[in-house]
Motif scaffolding. Sequence first.
Motif, short mmCIF file in Angstrom:
data_model
loop_
_atom_site.label_atom_id
_atom_site.label_comp_id
_atom_site.label_asym_id
_atom_site.label_seq_id
_atom_site.Cartn_x
_atom_site.Cartn_y
_atom_site.Cartn_z
N UNK B 199 39.52 41.92 45.43
CA UNK B 199 38.66 42.95 46.05
C UNK B 199 39.17 44.31 46.17
N UNK B 200 40.52 44.34 46.54
CA UNK B 200 41.25 45.41 46.95
C UNK B 200 41.31 46.30 45.84
N UNK B 202 39.62 46.33 43.07
CA UNK B 202 38.38 46.66 42.72
C UNK B 202 37.91 47.92 43.18
N UNK B 203 38.09 47.75 44.71
CA UNK B 203 37.72 48.69 45.54
C UNK B 203 38.50 50.02 45.49
N UNK B 204 39.65 50.14 45.18
CA UNK B 204 40.57 51.19 44.96
C UNK B 204 40.30 51.86 43.85
#
Lengths: 331, 368
Positions: B199-200, B202-204
Amino acid sequence: MTGPAPGQVTAPEIDRLEGKDVSTNSLKASTDRGRAGDKIFSGISLAAGVLILAVLFSVAVFLLVQAAPTFVADPAEVTGGNGFTAYILPIVIGTVVAATIALLIATPVGIAVALFISHYAPRRFSRAFGYVIDLLAAIPSVIYGAWGYIVLAPQLAKVYTWLAENLGWIPFFTGPASQTGKTMLTAGIVLAVMVIPIITSLSREIFLQTPNLHEEAALAMGATRWEMVRMAVLPFARPGIISATMLGLGRALGETMAVALVLSPGALVASLVKSGNQTIAAEIALNFPEAFGLRLNELIAAGLVLFVITLIVNMIARFIITRHQEFSGAN
Amino acid sequence: MAANQTLQRRQSHLTRGHLPSYAVWVVLAASVVLGAALATLIGFSVVGWAVITAIVFVITATIVTAVAEGERKAKDRLVTFLVYGAFLIALLPLVSVLWTVLERGVPGLNYNFLFTSMNGVTGAVDNQALENGTPVLGGAYHAVVGTLQITLWATLISVPIGLLTAVYLVEYGAGRGLTKAITFFVDVMTGIPSIVAGLFAAALFSLLFGPGTRTGFVAAVALSVLMIPVVVRSTEEMLKIVPNELREASYALGVRKWRTITKVVIPTAISGIASGVTLSIARVIGETAPILVTAGFASSINMNVFSGWMSTLPTFIYYQILTPTSPTSPDPSTQRAWAAALLLILMVMLLNLVARFVARMFAPKTSR
C-alpha cells in the motif's frame, strides 16, 4: 608543523609540473584523497541509515495522506453507509480473532518444538530438526493459502459439521457449519502453521542461551528433566518467549494470502465454523485490485489501521527484547 | 556368571522402583492394538486410529509410570511425550504441503508450462482441452519473467542501502543515539505487514505519477521495504563478528578507514553477507500481497518493469485458484496453479541451499 618555505617548490609540485602521477608517490596527495574518501564513504553510509528512517516515516505519512479523504467523507458514502468506524470495526475484530486462534494453537506447539530441538531431541539430529522447522518458514504464504483452500478446508468441513451438531450450544460452534470448511477456524489454523516457525526459532535461540551451570545445578539436585526445564530454562527464557509470541502475533495480524484464500468472507458472526468474518489484510487484498475513488482511500485507511496495530505490537515485543538483553545474566 | 550379574543389578537398591526400558514399548504395542479396536468401533480410519492410539498411549504410559516410579517421574515422562508430540504435529503440515505440491504440481510442470504465457488462453481453450483430453495449454512464462524482473530490481534497491546502513551501524555509529534509533526502527520494519508495504508503494507512486500507477517497479519498491531490514540485520551480524584485530592491523599500516572497510572488513564477512542477501531474496520472492496492490495482473509477457502491469508466480497461483480461467471447469487452472507452486517452492529451496552453500564454502578465515 612546518610547511614548505614560501617560494620553495615541494616534491609533489615538481611531480605535478612534470606530469607524473601524483597519487602514487606523494604521501600528502594520497592522504588528501584518503580523507575525502573517508568523508564520502561515511557520508553515504550515514545517508543510507537516515534513508531507512525516512522510508518508515514516509510509510506513515503517505498512508495518512491517502487515507485522509475517508475520514472527512460523508458517512453515507463509505462502504456500509455508516461511516468509517462502522466499516472498520468488524474487520478489526475479525483480524484479532484470527490472530488469537493462531496464537492459541501456535504458542504451546511452537514452544514445545523449540524445547524439543534445544533440550529433548538427540544431540546428533537437533541441528537437522532445526533446519526442518526453518523449512516451514521458507514456504511462501500463497502456497499455504492454496493448501488450506484445497486440502485442509474440505477435511475440516467434516469436523465442523460434527462440532456444530454436538457442541452447537457453545457460541463459537453454532451451526449450521460451512460445507466448504472455509471458515475463521480454518484461517486461524493455517495462520498457526505459519506462526509456529517464528515462535520456535526465536524461543530456541533463548533456550540454548540458558546458562549451563543453572541446568547442571538443577540436575545435580536430582531434578528430572522437566523439573530442570521448569526451574532453570523457562524462567530464564520468559521474556524471550513473550517477545517471540508478540512477533508471531504481529505476523498473524498482518498475514494476507492465507486468509484471503482460506476464508469465505462475510459479516461478523460469533460462530467460528460458519462462513463469515473478515480480516483487514484479506479485505485489502481482495478488493484493492478493482477499487477506485473513495473505496481506494478507504482500503488505504484500513491498511493504516493495520499498520498502527502491528507497529504497537512489534514495538512492545522489541522493547521487551532490548530490555532483556541489557539485564541478561548470560553475559 | 554374566546372567547372574545382570540379575543382581536388577535387584540392586539403586534401580528399585524403575520400570524396565522395554515397558514403554509394551504399553505402545498395547495402545496400538487397543486403538485399532476402538477405531473400528466408531468407523475405521487411519487418522482416527493414530489419534486414539496416541491418546491411549500417553495416558496409559503416564499412569503406569506414576504407579511404578512415582508422580515426579510420571510428570517428566508426560512432558517428554507432549514435546515429542508437538514436533510431530508441527511436521504434519510441512509434509502435507510438500506432498500436495509435489503430487499435484509434477503433472503440470512441463516445457509448455515453462515457456508459454497465458496470452490467448481463455475458458473455451481450457474446456476444449478437457473435452478432447489434450494437454492443458498456457503456462507461467510471463509470471516467471515478472518474478525475476521484480525481484532483481528489489535486490538492486535493497542491497546497497542495506549494506551501507549496516556499515554505518557497525563501523561509524557505534554508541550514538541515531544508531539506536535506526536499529530499533529496522527491527520494527521487519514486522511491517507485507500488504502495508504494498500500500505504501502504491500510495507513493499514485501521489507522484497519478492515481492507479501500477508497474513492476512499484512492486520492486514495495518488496525492498520488506527486504531492506532483513539485509541490514544479517549484514550487521556478519560485520560484528569480523575480529577487531584485523581492523587494527590495517590501521597500523596506515590504511584509511574507508579502505579498511572496503578492503578488509567487507571481504572477510562477504560469505555471510552474500548468504544473508540470498535468504532475503528467498523471503521476498514468494510475497503475494504487495504484488497484488502494486503490479496488477497480466496474462501476457511484459519485459518492461517501468510500464504496464506484471504478473509474478505468487499472484499467478492466487488468481488461477481464486478465479479459474474457465469458471465451469477449474481443473486446468488448478493444475497450472500447483505447477507454479512447485516451481516457486523449487526456487525458494534452491535459494536457501545456495545461501547455506555460500555461507559454508566461503566462510571467513578467522580461525588461527
